[in-house]
Design a protein around this motif. Structure first.
Motif, PDB file in Angstrom:
ATOM      1  N   SER A 169     -12.460  25.642  -8.752  1.00 46.80           N
ATOM      2  CA  SER A 169     -13.208  26.786  -8.234  1.00 46.80           C
ATOM      3  C   SER A 169     -12.310  27.718  -7.427  1.00 46.80           C
ATOM      4  CB  SER A 169     -14.366  26.280  -7.363  1.00 46.80           C
ATOM      5  OG  SER A 169     -15.081  27.351  -6.801  1.00 46.80           O
ATOM      6  N   ALA A 170     -11.432  27.138  -6.589  1.00 52.11           N
ATOM      7  CA  ALA A 170     -10.523  27.967  -5.800  1.00 52.11           C
ATOM      8  C   ALA A 170      -9.521  28.696  -6.694  1.00 52.11           C
ATOM      9  CB  ALA A 170      -9.783  27.111  -4.776  1.00 52.11           C
ATOM     10  N   THR A 171      -9.045  28.007  -7.756  1.00 45.88           N
ATOM     11  CA  THR A 171      -8.093  28.654  -8.667  1.00 45.88           C
ATOM     12  C   THR A 171      -8.736  29.811  -9.408  1.00 45.88           C
ATOM     13  OG1 THR A 171      -6.955  26.536  -8.944  1.00 45.88           O
ATOM     14  CG2 THR A 171      -6.524  28.248 -10.583  1.00 45.88           C
ATOM     15  N   LEU A 172      -9.972  29.589  -9.877  1.00 47.58           N
ATOM     16  CA  LEU A 172     -10.669  30.664 -10.576  1.00 47.58           C
ATOM     17  C   LEU A 172     -10.955  31.843  -9.651  1.00 47.58           C
ATOM     18  CD1 LEU A 172     -11.977  31.538 -13.227  1.00 47.58           C
ATOM     19  CD2 LEU A 172     -14.087  30.429 -12.470  1.00 47.58           C
TER      20      LEU A 172
ATOM     21  N   PRO B 104     -13.364  43.164 -15.939  1.00 49.10           N
ATOM     22  CA  PRO B 104     -12.070  42.847 -16.564  1.00 49.10           C
ATOM     23  C   PRO B 104     -11.314  41.745 -15.836  1.00 49.10           C
ATOM     24  CG  PRO B 104     -12.377  45.217 -16.416  1.00 49.10           C
ATOM     25  CD  PRO B 104     -13.483  44.603 -15.626  1.00 49.10           C
ATOM     26  N   ALA B 105     -11.432  41.701 -14.498  1.00 51.38           N
ATOM     27  CA  ALA B 105     -10.733  40.658 -13.738  1.00 51.38           C
ATOM     28  C   ALA B 105     -11.258  39.276 -14.087  1.00 51.38           C
ATOM     29  CB  ALA B 105     -10.875  40.912 -12.240  1.00 51.38           C
ATOM     30  N   ALA B 106     -12.587  39.164 -14.310  1.00 52.38           N
ATOM     31  CA  ALA B 106     -13.155  37.862 -14.667  1.00 52.38           C
ATOM     32  C   ALA B 106     -12.689  37.417 -16.041  1.00 52.38           C
ATOM     33  CB  ALA B 106     -14.679  37.932 -14.612  1.00 52.38           C
ATOM     34  N   LEU B 107     -12.611  38.347 -16.995  1.00 50.34           N
ATOM     35  CA  LEU B 107     -12.105  38.004 -18.334  1.00 50.34           C
ATOM     36  C   LEU B 107     -10.643  37.570 -18.278  1.00 50.34           C
ATOM     37  CD1 LEU B 107     -13.642  40.736 -20.683  1.00 50.34           C
ATOM     38  CD2 LEU B 107     -14.217  38.305 -20.560  1.00 50.34           C
ATOM     39  N   TYR B 108      -9.858  38.295 -17.507  1.00 55.28           N
ATOM     40  CA  TYR B 108      -8.442  37.947 -17.406  1.00 55.28           C
ATOM     41  C   TYR B 108      -8.244  36.594 -16.715  1.00 55.28           C
ATOM     42  CZ  TYR B 108      -3.476  38.369 -16.314  1.00 55.28           C
ATOM     43  OH  TYR B 108      -2.131  38.145 -16.218  1.00 55.28           O
ATOM     44  N   ALA B 109      -9.062  36.320 -15.683  1.00 50.27           N
ATOM     45  CA  ALA B 109      -8.963  35.038 -14.992  1.00 50.27           C
ATOM     46  C   ALA B 109      -9.358  33.897 -15.914  1.00 50.27           C
ATOM     47  CB  ALA B 109      -9.839  35.047 -13.740  1.00 50.27           C
ATOM     48  N   PHE B 110     -10.401  34.107 -16.722  1.00 50.20           N
ATOM     49  CA  PHE B 110     -10.817  33.070 -17.661  1.00 50.20           C
ATOM     50  C   PHE B 110      -9.744  32.831 -18.719  1.00 50.20           C
ATOM     51  CE2 PHE B 110     -13.016  31.762 -21.578  1.00 50.20           C
ATOM     52  CZ  PHE B 110     -13.596  30.590 -21.127  1.00 50.20           C
ATOM     53  N   TRP B 111      -9.086  33.905 -19.178  1.00 50.55           N
ATOM     54  CA  TRP B 111      -8.002  33.751 -20.149  1.00 50.55           C
ATOM     55  C   TRP B 111      -6.853  32.939 -19.571  1.00 50.55           C
ATOM     56  CZ3 TRP B 111      -2.993  35.987 -19.957  1.00 50.55           C
ATOM     57  CH2 TRP B 111      -2.250  35.852 -21.133  1.00 50.55           C
ATOM     58  N   GLN B 112      -6.483  33.205 -18.337  1.00 50.37           N
ATOM     59  CA  GLN B 112      -5.406  32.450 -17.695  1.00 50.37           C
ATOM     60  C   GLN B 112      -5.782  30.992 -17.480  1.00 50.37           C
ATOM     61  OE1 GLN B 112      -4.608  34.910 -14.167  1.00 50.37           O
ATOM     62  NE2 GLN B 112      -2.563  35.312 -14.997  1.00 50.37           N
ATOM     63  N   LEU B 113      -7.024  30.770 -17.025  1.00 49.17           N
ATOM     64  CA  LEU B 113      -7.453  29.405 -16.761  1.00 49.17           C
ATOM     65  C   LEU B 113      -7.509  28.586 -18.047  1.00 49.17           C
ATOM     66  CD1 LEU B 113      -8.429  27.384 -14.636  1.00 49.17           C
ATOM     67  CD2 LEU B 113     -10.760  28.185 -15.047  1.00 49.17           C
ATOM     68  N   THR B 114      -7.933  29.197 -19.146  1.00 49.62           N
ATOM     69  CA  THR B 114      -7.964  28.489 -20.425  1.00 49.62           C
ATOM     70  C   THR B 114      -6.565  28.080 -20.865  1.00 49.62           C
ATOM     71  OG1 THR B 114      -9.926  29.743 -21.080  1.00 49.62           O
ATOM     72  CG2 THR B 114      -8.693  28.651 -22.826  1.00 49.62           C
ATOM     73  N   GLY B 115      -5.616  28.974 -20.736  1.00 49.72           N
ATOM     74  CA  GLY B 115      -4.246  28.627 -21.089  1.00 49.72           C
ATOM     75  C   GLY B 115      -3.669  27.539 -20.205  1.00 49.72           C
TER      76      GLY B 115
END
Length: 260
Positions: free
Chosen positions: A103-106, A144-155
């Motif tokens: 949660s903190a990372t996201l 856009p920030a939420a999409l980018y954060a989700f993309w990073q977290l998935t990787g």
């Protein structure tokens, strides 16, 4: 609280609280003495008797000592219960900790601007992804920030989970790489589209060395010996005729006459 444990003599082994109830007050104390002193003396006596050979606490300690060399089925029930309770508690604590870290990372990743300018090799790959996600977020109910954060977290989860051999994480890593290449090809400038996509493919391949560690395309053949072995054998049963006694010989040629 009596127990079912019995010492070597076959008699029932009382528990610590039974010892405490059966222990009389020490005779040295006067009737008008303090109640706390009497209780402390009874506790000391019951504790000492429970640790003697055949006592309740003595046997519990022997069970703990023998559990190191016994299998899971041979361990007593109370040790199994304590081990399972400790294991479940540890799993709950780890799950809560991992949830807090995720949660903190996201939350930290979501604060990164989605359209920030990058430079160098990473910027060549990262900037088209940011541009593509920002363009798509305009048509969705997400920032856009939420999409980018989700993309990073998935990787990140795909890379770490794939390193430890998780099949689901490796599938997520493959989808993450293919999706990233598609976004870079779509949002990169026309003049450098092929170079940006090829550079992203090379970086993804290098990272896949860790994410797909141990994965092979060769078929795994397990050679297990058969459980039942068949040994063919040929058994010949020969019938040996019974020799004719000497008194039954008829003639020198031992020829028997025909009987009608």
């Amino acid at each position: 609280m009596p127990t079912n444990d019995k010492p070597a003599n076959g008699q029932e082994n009382p528990s610590f609280f039974d010892r405490l109830d059966q222990t009389p007050p020490p005779p040295a104390l006067e009737p008008g003495g303090k109640h706390g002193t009497r209780l402390l003396a009874r506790l000391r006596t019951a504790w000492k008797e429970s640790w003697e050979e055949g006592g309740f606490l003595y046997q519990r300690w022997e069970e703990v000592f023998q559990a190191r060399h016994a299998s899971w089925h041979e361990i007593t029930t109370w040790i199994k219960t304590a081990a399972l309770f400790a294991g479940i508690s540890l799993i709950v604590i780890l799950a809560d900790t991992v949830g807090g870290i995720a949660s903190a990372t996201l939350k930290d990743l979501s604060t990164v601007p989605a359209t920030g300018a990058g430079s160098g090799l990473w910027g060549t790959v990262d900037h088209p992804v940011r541009e593509y996600l920002a363009d798509q977020a305009a048509h969705l109910s997400v920032t856009p920030a939420a999409l980018y954060a989700f993309w990073q977290l998935t990787g990140l989860l795909g890379l770490v989970g794939g390193f430890f051999g998780s099949a689901g994480a490796r599938i997520a890593w493959l989808l993450f790489g293919l999706g990233s290449l598609a976004m870079i090809w779509s949002a990169a400038p026309a003049g450098g589209r092929a170079a940006a996509t090829g550079l992203a493919a090379l970086m993804w391949a290098l990272a896949s060395i860790f994410a797909l560690r141990g994965l092979t395309l060769r078929p795994i053949v397990h050679n297990h010996p058969p459980q039942y072995q068949f040994n063919p054998a040929l058994h010949l049963h020969a019938t040996i005729p019974t020799p004719t006694p000497a008194g039954d010989d008829l003639g020198p040629d031992n020829i028997h006459p025909l009987q009608r």
